[in-house]
Scaffold this motif. Sequence first.
Motif, mmCIF file in Angstrom:
data_model
loop_
_atom_site.group_PDB
_atom_site.id
_atom_site.type_symbol
_atom_site.label_atom_id
_atom_site.label_comp_id
_atom_site.label_asym_id
_atom_site.label_seq_id
_atom_site.Cartn_x
_atom_site.Cartn_y
_atom_site.Cartn_z
ATOM 1 N N THR A 273 39.614 130.184 57.323
ATOM 2 C CA THR A 273 40.618 131.112 57.842
ATOM 3 C C THR A 273 41.850 131.147 56.952
ATOM 4 N N THR A 274 42.349 129.974 56.609
ATOM 5 C CA THR A 274 43.618 129.889 55.879
ATOM 6 C C THR A 274 43.485 130.297 54.414
ATOM 7 N N LEU A 275 42.424 129.853 53.759
ATOM 8 C CA LEU A 275 42.296 130.073 52.321
ATOM 9 C C LEU A 275 41.464 131.301 51.954
ATOM 10 N N LEU A 276 40.480 131.647 52.800
ATOM 11 C CA LEU A 276 39.530 132.698 52.429
ATOM 12 C C LEU A 276 39.595 133.915 53.343
ATOM 13 N N ASP A 277 40.449 133.875 54.378
ATOM 14 C CA ASP A 277 40.555 134.977 55.344
ATOM 15 C C ASP A 277 39.219 135.277 56.022
ATOM 16 N N ILE A 278 38.431 134.238 56.252
ATOM 17 C CA ILE A 278 37.138 134.385 56.936
ATOM 18 C C ILE A 278 37.260 133.764 58.331
ATOM 19 N N THR A 279 37.071 134.589 59.353
ATOM 20 C CA THR A 279 37.161 134.076 60.726
ATOM 21 C C THR A 279 35.860 134.253 61.507
ATOM 22 N N ASP A 280 34.852 134.866 60.876
ATOM 23 C CA ASP A 280 33.614 135.179 61.597
ATOM 24 C C ASP A 280 32.448 134.279 61.188
ATOM 25 N N GLN A 281 32.741 133.108 60.614
ATOM 26 C CA GLN A 281 31.681 132.168 60.278
ATOM 27 C C GLN A 281 31.854 130.886 61.104
#
Length: 503
Positions: A273-281
């Motif tokens: 979330t913080t580094l890669l802007d990925i919240t759906d994994q």
Amino acid sequence: MLLTRLPDKMTLAAAVLFFLLTLVSNSRADRDFDVRHRLSTVTRYSAVKDIVDYSFQPTDIPVGCTPIHLNLVARHGTRSPTKKRMRELEKLASHIKELLKDAKEKNLSPQKVPAWLLKWESPWKGKLRGGELDTKGEEELYQLGIRVRERFPDLFNEEYHPDVYPIKTTQVPRASASAVAFGMGLFSGNGSLGLARHRAFAVTSESRASDITLRFFDCCQTYKDFRKSHEPAVDKLKEPIIAEITCALAKRYEFNFTRQDISSLWFLCKQETTLLDITDQACSLFSPTEVALLEWTDDLEVFMLKGYGKSLNYRMGVPLLKDVIQSMDQALKAKEDNQAPGSYEKARLRFAHAETVVPFSCLLGLFLEGSDFQRIQKEEPLDFPPKPPKNRSWRGSIVAPFAGNNMLVLYSCPANSSSKYFVRALHNEHPIAMPGCGGTDFCPFEVFKESIVSPHLKHDYNTLCQVNLDQPKQKPETSKLLKLFRWLFSFGNDDIPSDRVEL
């Protein structure tokens, strides 16, 4: 024979309506839930910097009051995971492959297996170094520097000199890089370097072995002993939550998850979330309720090992508090003596770690409720932060996110004011209540010193931390040589065995 009275139609209709409203309410709460706000001290600054307590009414600065000095204590910006945590994620990837193989052998339904897991590898696989300031962290501090200058133009209108605007940092590279990024924003357009007209500026630091102002936690043997002895107790408090969520995910996905898997997946959720802007994994594996509970376990650990859970956690920060007050006294004297502009300090800017910012916030009495301020003054223990779904003021994502900061601004006010000098407290750039000053953010300087600062100054750092109390003094040459070797071999090394919670 007893007859059971059946509910009438109105009662039944009301019950059904209440049930439907509850479903709608829970559904709306889930939709409004944003995991980016729920990552404790791994939260990015931009996600939470404008989350404020709307029940608090900031003070309107009286007409004629002008800022004459600013103290900043800031955490480094968003950074990459350390080598130790990167290896943990590689172990997680290996175990997930084993779980997938096991699922295939058991002919589990493909719908049970999250698609992203099928080919997942750690994004940091094979990376040799870690812990450095990320580009997102650079941007956080650069923009903070610009905003501070724009907000306080009267403080930053002098020609740059390191004695007027000293910038101090720890020797940890992510902290010093944060100081540089902040300075580039603060002084942008005021120099002659490049198209953006940057200028050179000085950043100074103390040796890790003796920095009791910004790394007091690293120089305090009493604290190190306390932390080592109490970490198992913290784990014990967190254990039921981790166990409960492990069982829930094992049932939901029919994977034989271990508690270590859940801890690693939660860490992965925060990093993605913080580094890669990925919240759906990784984050999508957990329900909003589970995320809230995991966040609480992190916040509880911060509270117990860095915050109000033990007075030593913040009492050892007294050297930093003394440094802040000294700078204010000097600024006040310069004002009283009518010293010439450019001849005295106007801002003292410091960049360090969560282990610096959290204790400093506690020394100021921030994020306390009810009679808690009186309790810490008496050195009485505080209750743990309430467990979800109860509300709480103590949230790691607000207290010390990446680039989280406290600013104390000293104001000079007209002679007809109730006091000639005031201190305004800002947390993450917003006014914040100081319980030690009647719950206001704008406190008469003498009251600030008497009610908030003085009770802490009775504690001596060397006594609290057993600094060199029983050790014979070494010859100066040997001592300097040892410090040199320690510095050479520790600088930039993020694999030094120390705290389980990263800085």
